[in-house]
Design an enzyme around this catalytic site. Structure first.
Site, mmCIF file in Angstrom:
data_model
loop_
_atom_site.group_PDB
_atom_site.id
_atom_site.type_symbol
_atom_site.label_atom_id
_atom_site.label_comp_id
_atom_site.label_asym_id
_atom_site.label_seq_id
_atom_site.Cartn_x
_atom_site.Cartn_y
_atom_site.Cartn_z
ATOM 1 C CD GLU A 60 -1.395 -2.324 2.055
ATOM 2 O OE1 GLU A 60 -0.200 -2.654 1.907
ATOM 3 O OE2 GLU A 60 -2.169 -2.905 2.823
ATOM 4 C CB CYS A 92 -0.892 -0.568 5.273
ATOM 5 S SG CYS A 92 0.726 -1.191 4.818
ATOM 6 C CB THR A 204 15.362 -37.010 -4.812
ATOM 7 O OG1 THR A 204 14.176 -37.808 -4.746
ATOM 8 C CG2 THR A 204 15.350 -36.196 -6.087
ATOM 9 N N GLY A 306 11.582 -37.191 -3.554
ATOM 10 C CA GLY A 306 11.079 -38.201 -4.476
ATOM 11 C C GLY A 306 9.827 -38.876 -3.951
HETATM 12 C C1 AOF Z 1 -0.058 -5.152 4.396
HETATM 13 N N1 AOF Z 1 0.542 -4.989 3.191
HETATM 14 O O1 AOF Z 1 2.023 -5.548 1.632
HETATM 15 C C2 AOF Z 1 1.889 -6.904 3.541
HETATM 16 C C3 AOF Z 1 1.217 -7.103 4.785
HETATM 17 O O2 AOF Z 1 6.723 -7.355 10.002
HETATM 18 P P1 AOF Z 1 5.884 -6.329 9.315
HETATM 19 O O3 AOF Z 1 5.679 -5.083 10.132
HETATM 20 O O4 AOF Z 1 6.317 -6.048 7.917
HETATM 21 O O5 AOF Z 1 4.407 -6.954 9.215
HETATM 22 C C4 AOF Z 1 4.211 -8.195 8.636
HETATM 23 C C5 AOF Z 1 2.736 -8.510 8.624
HETATM 24 O O6 AOF Z 1 2.043 -7.563 7.805
HETATM 25 C C6 AOF Z 1 2.438 -9.864 8.007
HETATM 26 O O7 AOF Z 1 2.408 -10.888 8.969
HETATM 27 C C7 AOF Z 1 1.051 -9.659 7.424
HETATM 28 O O8 AOF Z 1 0.090 -9.764 8.452
HETATM 29 C C8 AOF Z 1 1.099 -8.214 6.986
HETATM 30 N N2 AOF Z 1 1.546 -8.141 5.580
HETATM 31 N N3 AOF Z 1 0.255 -6.242 5.139
HETATM 32 O O9 AOF Z 1 -0.859 -4.319 4.815
HETATM 33 C C9 AOF Z 1 1.492 -5.786 2.730
HETATM 34 N N4 AOF Z 1 2.882 -7.730 3.129
HETATM 35 ZN ZN ZN Z 2 1.050 -2.979 5.935
#
Ligand code: AOF
Ligand code: ZN
Length: 375
Positions: A60, A92, A204, A306
């Site tokens: 975001e 976000c 494997t 495998g």
């Molecule tokens: C979002 N947008 O693009 C992603 C999200 O360790 P942090 O602070 O980066 O947070 C990781 C957590 O954020 C992850 O476990 C998942 O819940 C969320 N990922 N959230 O708004 C994103 N990649």
């Molecule tokens: Zn986020």
């Protein structure tokens, strides 16, 4: 275009760009975000973002940065609930509020307990119109790694099998015998690129001496972590896997059978050892191995063989997705059966899977199965 159609169309775009970094964002999910403004000539995409390599920044803020002031009053389509927790950067959800976005369309709630509904609630509390559940099934599959790791404490397991017309996966004494054609090989390397890690059994590794890297032009850097279930630490130091450690990490799942000198030599060569207990049959406990790998952050695990490993994972109910390629060749005498005791029909017979897709790739056919949990 009615609003629901429009929402599905732009969510489709967000899903497509979110998939770009599959395999590169662990331990985080690969999320896509698209910011759309209404203009006199129709809706216009003003920002696109997808989770960066290593999992940060999230999708975001990257989309918001591209949109700039144009985000004010716009709609953000995002493939996973925007986060609400304070990680290294601000949530976000807060970034979307600060940018003045009027509406957020999200595909699916984030199961991460730090988020889990709070992101949507935070947006709504700030007066943003929130629509959830758009293209939820596709999003759950794209984020299956994240969901499985958070909810089950193990990675999403994708089994890849290539079988001959008579149900064999190879020929005894013919290492690396290619059953499927060149086009399938390209698809398999793409699957490797989209996996966080790839696992094989020591049988494997010894028989085929594979490298397990992604060797598609331009995608070499996307090779997954290579994991060998090697309870007794038998992998030779001059194997292709050890010799290519500089290209992609190598993890070895070992147990109490592994002698100290072998452990030391493999670690010295750059391999990472993951110690697990032995199960009732005396082999490395696969449930413990998957848990340990997830603990290191792996969300998407591809399994390439495998037969013994495939059978054990299937019997343990640990296969979430299976891609079965079948080639129009007959191996006959000396063939190695796909599952040691049964063919890929075991997937269908188990009743646990639905056929998500089937078709032809080059000279070969494929059947793509998904466990019913993701329906
Ligand atoms: C979002 N947008 O693009 C992603 C999200 O360790 P942090 O602070 O980066 O947070 C990781 C957590 O954020 C992850 O476990 C998942 O819940 C969320 N990922 N959230 O708004 C994103 N990649
Ligand atoms: Zn986020």
């Amino acid at each position: 275009m009615v609003d629901a159609d429009r929402d599905r169309r732009f969510m489709g775009a967000a899903l497509a760009i979110g998939r770009r970094n599959l395999g590169q964002t662990w331990p985080n999910p690969a999320v896509g975000a698209v910011i759309v403004r209404d203009t006199p000539s129709g809706p216009l995409v003003v920002g696109r973002g997808w989770t960066a390599e290593g999992g940060r920044p999230h999708g975001e803020p990257l989309a918001l940065a591209e949109a700039g002031e144009l985000a004010r009053g716009a709609t953000c389509y995002v493939t996973l609930e925007p986060c609400s927790h304070h990680g290294r950067t601000r949530p976000c959800a807060d970034a979307l509020v600060a940018a003045g976005v009027a509406r957020v369309v999200s595909a699916v709630e984030d199961p991460d307990p730090r988020v889990s509904g709070n992101g949507h609630a935070r947006l709504a509390a700030a007066g943003i119109a929130v629509t959830t559940g758009v293209c939820a099934k596709a999003a759950r599959r794209d984020h299956a790694g994240h969901f499985t790791r958070v909810l089950k404490g193990r990675p999403h397991v994708q089994l890849k099998l290539a079988t001959s017309a008579d149900g064999m996966i190879g020929r005894a004494g013919a290492p690396g015998f290619a059953i499927t054609g060149e086009t399938v090989r390209g698809r398999v390397h793409l699957m490797r690129a989209e996996a966080d890690a790839i696992m094989i059994g020591i049988g494997t590794a010894l028989a085929d001496d594979p490298m397990l890297t992604c060797r598609l032009a331009g995608l070499e850097r996307r090779s997954p972590i290579r994991v060998v279930v090697d309870g007794a630490a038998r992998l030779p130091l001059d194997s292709a896997l050890v010799e290519s450690i500089g290209e992609a990490p190598l993890w070895l799942v070992v147990d109490a059978r592994a002698p100290a000198d072998r452990r030391a030599a493999l670690e010295e060569a750059g391999a990472t050892l993951v110690e697990v207990p032995r199960d009732a049959t005396g082999r490395s406990d696969l449930v413990a191995a998957l848990r340990a790998i997830a603990g290191e952050g792996i969300t998407r695990l591809m399994v390439e063989g495998g037969a013994t490993l495939a059978r054990a994972l299937l019997d343990g109910g640990l296969v979430d997705e299976a891609m079965v390629f079948s080639a129009p060749v007959t191996i006959g005498a000396g063939g190695l059966p796909a599952f040691a005791t049964a063919g890929p029909e075991a997937i269908e017979a188990s009743g646990r899977y639905v056929l998500a897709a089937a078709g032809r790739i080059g000279t070969d056919e494929y059947r793509h199965w998904w466990v019913k949990d993701w329906e």
